[in-house]
Design an enzyme around this catalytic site. Structure first.
Site, short mmCIF file in Angstrom:
data_model
loop_
_atom_site.label_atom_id
_atom_site.label_comp_id
_atom_site.label_asym_id
_atom_site.label_seq_id
_atom_site.Cartn_x
_atom_site.Cartn_y
_atom_site.Cartn_z
N ARG A 182 0.46 -14.72 1.38
CA ARG A 182 -0.10 -14.69 2.73
C ARG A 182 -1.48 -15.35 2.72
O ARG A 182 -2.33 -15.02 1.91
CB ARG A 182 -0.19 -13.24 3.24
CG ARG A 182 1.18 -12.68 3.59
CD ARG A 182 1.12 -11.23 4.04
NE ARG A 182 1.07 -10.30 2.93
CZ ARG A 182 1.16 -8.97 3.07
NH1 ARG A 182 1.29 -8.43 4.26
NH2 ARG A 182 1.12 -8.19 2.01
N LYS A 203 -3.55 -15.18 -5.54
CA LYS A 203 -4.33 -14.82 -6.73
C LYS A 203 -3.33 -14.44 -7.83
O LYS A 203 -2.13 -14.27 -7.54
CB LYS A 203 -5.31 -13.69 -6.45
CG LYS A 203 -4.65 -12.35 -6.15
CD LYS A 203 -5.70 -11.27 -6.03
CE LYS A 203 -5.07 -9.92 -5.79
NZ LYS A 203 -6.05 -8.86 -5.69
N LYS A 242 -7.76 -11.58 7.48
CA LYS A 242 -7.54 -10.86 8.74
C LYS A 242 -8.63 -9.82 8.98
O LYS A 242 -9.02 -9.59 10.12
CB LYS A 242 -6.13 -10.23 8.75
CG LYS A 242 -6.01 -8.90 8.07
CD LYS A 242 -4.66 -8.26 8.30
CE LYS A 242 -4.43 -7.05 7.42
NZ LYS A 242 -5.38 -5.97 7.55
N GLY A 273 -7.79 -15.77 0.16
CA GLY A 273 -6.55 -15.68 0.92
C GLY A 273 -6.03 -14.26 0.86
O GLY A 273 -6.81 -13.31 0.71
N ASN A 319 -14.67 -5.13 2.68
CA ASN A 319 -13.94 -6.40 2.54
C ASN A 319 -14.76 -7.58 3.05
O ASN A 319 -14.75 -8.66 2.46
CB ASN A 319 -12.60 -6.34 3.29
CG ASN A 319 -11.49 -5.77 2.41
OD1 ASN A 319 -11.75 -5.37 1.29
ND2 ASN A 319 -10.28 -5.75 2.93
N CYS A 353 -5.52 -9.43 3.26
CA CYS A 353 -6.61 -8.57 3.71
C CYS A 353 -7.86 -9.32 4.16
O CYS A 353 -8.23 -9.25 5.34
CB CYS A 353 -6.97 -7.57 2.61
SG CYS A 353 -5.64 -6.39 2.34
N VAL A 383 0.82 -1.21 0.00
CA VAL A 383 0.00 0.00 0.00
C VAL A 383 0.86 1.26 0.00
O VAL A 383 0.66 2.17 -0.82
CB VAL A 383 -0.96 -0.01 1.22
CG1 VAL A 383 -1.61 1.34 1.43
CG2 VAL A 383 -2.02 -1.08 1.03
N LYS A 415 -14.16 0.40 5.44
CA LYS A 415 -13.16 -0.50 4.87
C LYS A 415 -13.43 -1.96 5.26
O LYS A 415 -13.45 -2.87 4.43
CB LYS A 415 -11.75 -0.07 5.33
CG LYS A 415 -10.64 -1.03 4.99
CD LYS A 415 -10.42 -1.17 3.50
CE LYS A 415 -9.47 -2.32 3.21
NZ LYS A 415 -9.30 -2.56 1.79
N1 LIG Z 1 -1.96 -5.29 0.59
C1 LIG Z 1 -3.16 -4.89 0.19
O1 LIG Z 1 -3.66 -5.29 -0.86
C2 LIG Z 1 -3.93 -3.89 1.01
C3 LIG Z 1 -5.04 -3.25 0.44
C4 LIG Z 1 -5.73 -2.33 1.22
C5 LIG Z 1 -5.34 -2.08 2.52
N2 LIG Z 1 -4.28 -2.75 3.05
C6 LIG Z 1 -3.88 -2.42 4.43
O2 LIG Z 1 -2.77 -1.54 4.38
C7 LIG Z 1 -1.88 -1.80 5.46
C8 LIG Z 1 -0.49 -2.11 4.93
O3 LIG Z 1 -0.58 -3.31 4.16
P1 LIG Z 1 0.62 -3.81 3.25
O4 LIG Z 1 0.12 -5.02 2.53
O5 LIG Z 1 1.15 -2.66 2.49
O6 LIG Z 1 1.66 -4.25 4.39
P2 LIG Z 1 3.17 -4.73 4.21
O7 LIG Z 1 3.38 -5.73 5.28
O8 LIG Z 1 3.43 -5.10 2.79
O9 LIG Z 1 4.04 -3.42 4.53
C9 LIG Z 1 4.06 -2.80 5.77
C10 LIG Z 1 5.37 -2.06 5.91
O10 LIG Z 1 5.36 -1.29 7.11
C11 LIG Z 1 6.69 -1.26 7.62
N3 LIG Z 1 6.70 -0.85 9.04
C12 LIG Z 1 6.29 -1.54 10.12
N4 LIG Z 1 6.46 -0.80 11.23
C13 LIG Z 1 6.98 0.39 10.85
C14 LIG Z 1 7.35 1.57 11.52
N5 LIG Z 1 7.22 1.68 12.85
N6 LIG Z 1 7.85 2.59 10.81
C15 LIG Z 1 7.99 2.49 9.48
N7 LIG Z 1 7.64 1.40 8.77
C16 LIG Z 1 7.13 0.35 9.44
C17 LIG Z 1 7.18 -2.68 7.39
O11 LIG Z 1 8.59 -2.75 7.45
C18 LIG Z 1 6.60 -2.97 5.99
O12 LIG Z 1 7.52 -2.63 4.98
C19 LIG Z 1 -2.52 -2.94 6.26
O13 LIG Z 1 -3.27 -2.39 7.30
C20 LIG Z 1 -3.42 -3.61 5.25
O14 LIG Z 1 -4.50 -4.26 5.85
C21 LIG Z 1 -3.55 -3.63 2.33
#
Ligand SMILES: NC(=O)c1ccc[n+]([C@@H]2O[C@H](COP(=O)([O-])OP(=O)(O)OC[C@H]3O[C@@H](n4cnc5c(N)ncnc54)[C@H](O)[C@@H]3O)[C@@H](O)[C@H]2O)c1
Length: 484
Positions: free
Chosen positions: A329, A322, A264, A258, A209, A261, A11, A205
């Site tokens: 994950r 997918k 969880k 899976g 989902n 998102c 994201v 949100k």
């Molecule tokens: N992946 C998706 O398709 C998607 C879609 C919509 C919403 N989201 C939501 O967005 C959020 C992020 O998801 P993601 O898939 O990008 O996660 P991700 O695990 O790919 O990335 C999270 C990043 O945050 C960093 N991080 C953790 N603690 C930190 C800190 N204190 N300071 C700086 N960086 C830090 C980690 O090192 C990691 O690189 C989640 O809440 C998720 O539910 C994800």
């Protein structure tokens, strides 16, 4: 505008690149030194179509940079997005430790007024916690907003650049103006910016989902009924989806959702509802059914081929949860492959992009990885399909059959027409459709009423039993939409 995006995962990286593309100065900050080093070398730590050139051009233009110095990124920005992970805790609730750690850093580093936005998916009430955390460390004014992200991995750039809608939960006119200004380049084609109170945005949100996950689990239970009766879930799906009140999206049955998102988020919303006295029974059922659905292919294979797979080889097509992503994950493939290994099978897997992820984080050298999907089939006693990658959709069936020792296919994504599979000499098991065996007459010519239903592991001669009828009969179901 000067923007910091904290957290450079799927994201944060996509949001940072897209905000830079629309002319803003963006600093992406993360505490993961390895990730930031890669980005600073021009390497992209995730697979996401279109992301690499977007990052490269914006870095070259001087609008996008990467750092591990989160406090510095905070100080140099007016607007700060929190985009760190919110993984499930032990009890299913969203673990907010990373979000609140960033909030503390913001409070400790800010030297003037800031607009802080939670883009991470967080339970209702989190923005309030973020505000309290920041305000406990600073006297500077802060606006704390919620801007949930709806992008889909695999189509993330397109989704971010042309969102169906932008949801903004705001606490002040100033915050609303700032975010409206920031997002207006992305909604020029008339899509809506929905401005609402912060708790409503946070709930939106999870509700979105969970609604999508509910549709998937619902159709998976209808698929079970189709299997028990010999009906065809493709026909049912089309009959249901053509109702304009329902629509066609997210009605494909499969082997469970899976990814990072849906699983969880459904659990976390159920947890929040239970805590606050709302009835979460629908979501608990959705979640339970999904867990069971992920075992579908494994259970079928064990019933058909036998519980002891020592000396057997099983080919696996697709590891990612997918297509168009390397994300594994909560992928259904994890359940199948672990079960196959436990039963003693030799597993040879192919995935166009998720092999590194599988090797590094999941299976190591416990399975073999094939360079192409046909190599995976050499000497295989069965093929299991988890992911609807494009190259799997129209394969060379003769080549497949010639490579396999026994031509049995367990297809978790209904990629093929059962009649065609039978004609091509395969025993074919799919979801919500009767299994077929080689050599029968094409099911498309068969009477709807012929025979009785075929149950799991009861692949019958398609002569009169493995029938397909009604809508979609005789044609391949066609590509599914990118779902979960
Ligand atoms: N992946 C998706 O398709 C998607 C879609 C919509 C919403 N989201 C939501 O967005 C959020 C992020 O998801 P993601 O898939 O990008 O996660 P991700 O695990 O790919 O990335 C999270 C990043 O945050 C960093 N991080 C953790 N603690 C930190 C800190 N204190 N300071 C700086 N960086 C830090 C980690 O090192 C990691 O690189 C989640 O809440 C998720 O539910 C994800």
């Amino acid at each position: 505008m000067k923007i910091a995006v904290v957290g450079t995962g799927y994201v944060g990286l996509v949001a940072g690149a897209c905000f830079a593309e629309s002319g803003n100065d963006v600093i992406c900050a993360d505490i993961d030194q390895r990730k930031i080093d890669m980005l600073n070398r021009g390497e992209i730590p995730i697979y996401e179509p279109g992301l690499e050139p977007l990052i490269e051009s914006n870095v070259d233009a001087g609008r996008l940079s990467f750092t591990t110095d989160v406090p510095d990124a905070v100080r140099r920005s007016d607007v700060i997005f929190i985009a760190v992970g919110t993984p499930p805790g032990e009890d299913g609730s969203a673990d907010l430790q990373y979000v609140l750690a960033v909030a503390r850093t913001i409070g400790q580093s800010m030297q003037g007024e800031k607009v802080v936005i939670t883009k991470s998916t967080v339970p209702v009430g989190t923005a309030k916690l973020v505000r309290e955390t920041i305000e406990s460390a600073t006297d500077h004014p802060v606006h704390v907003c919620s801007n949930p992200e709806f992008l889909k991995e695999g189509a993330a750039i397109e989704d971010f650049m042309k969102p169906d809608r932008v949801v903004l939960g705001v606490d002040s006119e100033k915050a609303a103006d700032t975010l409206r200004h920031l997002y207006s380049p992305f909604v020029r084609q008339g899509h809506q910016i929905l401005i609402m109170d912060v708790p409503s945005a946070e709930i939106t949100k999870y509700a979105a989902n969970s609604m999508l996950a509910t549709r998937i689990s619902f159709m998976n239970s209808i698929a079970q009924l189709c299997e028990a009766t010999g009906a065809d879930v493709d026909a049912v799906r089309q009959g249901v989806g053509t109702d304009s009140r329902i629509g066609q999206s997210f009605l494909f049955p499969g082997i469970g959702y899976g990814g990072s998102c849906f699983p969880k988020d459904v659990k976390a919303l159920a947890r929040t509802m239970n805590e606050l006295g709302a009835d979460a029974s629908i979501l608990e059922a959705v979640d339970d059914l999904n867990d069971r659905q992920k075992r579908t292919l494994l259970d079928r294979l064990l019933r058909r081929v036998g519980p002891d797979l020592s000396g057997r080889t099983v080919a696996v097509w697709g590891l990612a949860f997918k297509p168009n992503t390397d994300d594994m994950r909560e992928a259904p493939s994890l359940v199948t492959v672990e079960g196959l290994l436990e039963a003693g099978a030799r597993v040879v897997a192919h995935d166009p992009v998720a092999v590194d992820e599988a090797r590094e984080h999941h299976f190591g050298d416990r399975i073999e990885y094939a360079a192409n999907n046909y190599d995976a089939l050499e000497g295989a006693d069965a093929l299991v399909i988890h992911t609807e990658w494009h190259p799997y959709r129209r394969p060379d069936f003769q080549r497949m059959r010639a490579a396999m020792s026994t031509p049995i296919v367990f297809d978790g994504r209904n990629l093929y027409d059962p009649g065609v599979m039978s004609e091509q000499g395969f025993e074919y098991h799919s979801i919500g459709r009767p299994p077929v065996v080689p050599g029968g007459a094409s099911p498309r010519h068969r009477m709807a009423a012929a025979g009785s239903g075929a149950a799991d592991g009861d692949a019958r001669s398609s002569n009169g039993l493995g029938r397909r009828t009604g809508a979609g009969a005789g044609s391949n179901p066609g590509p599914r939409e990118a779902e979960d």
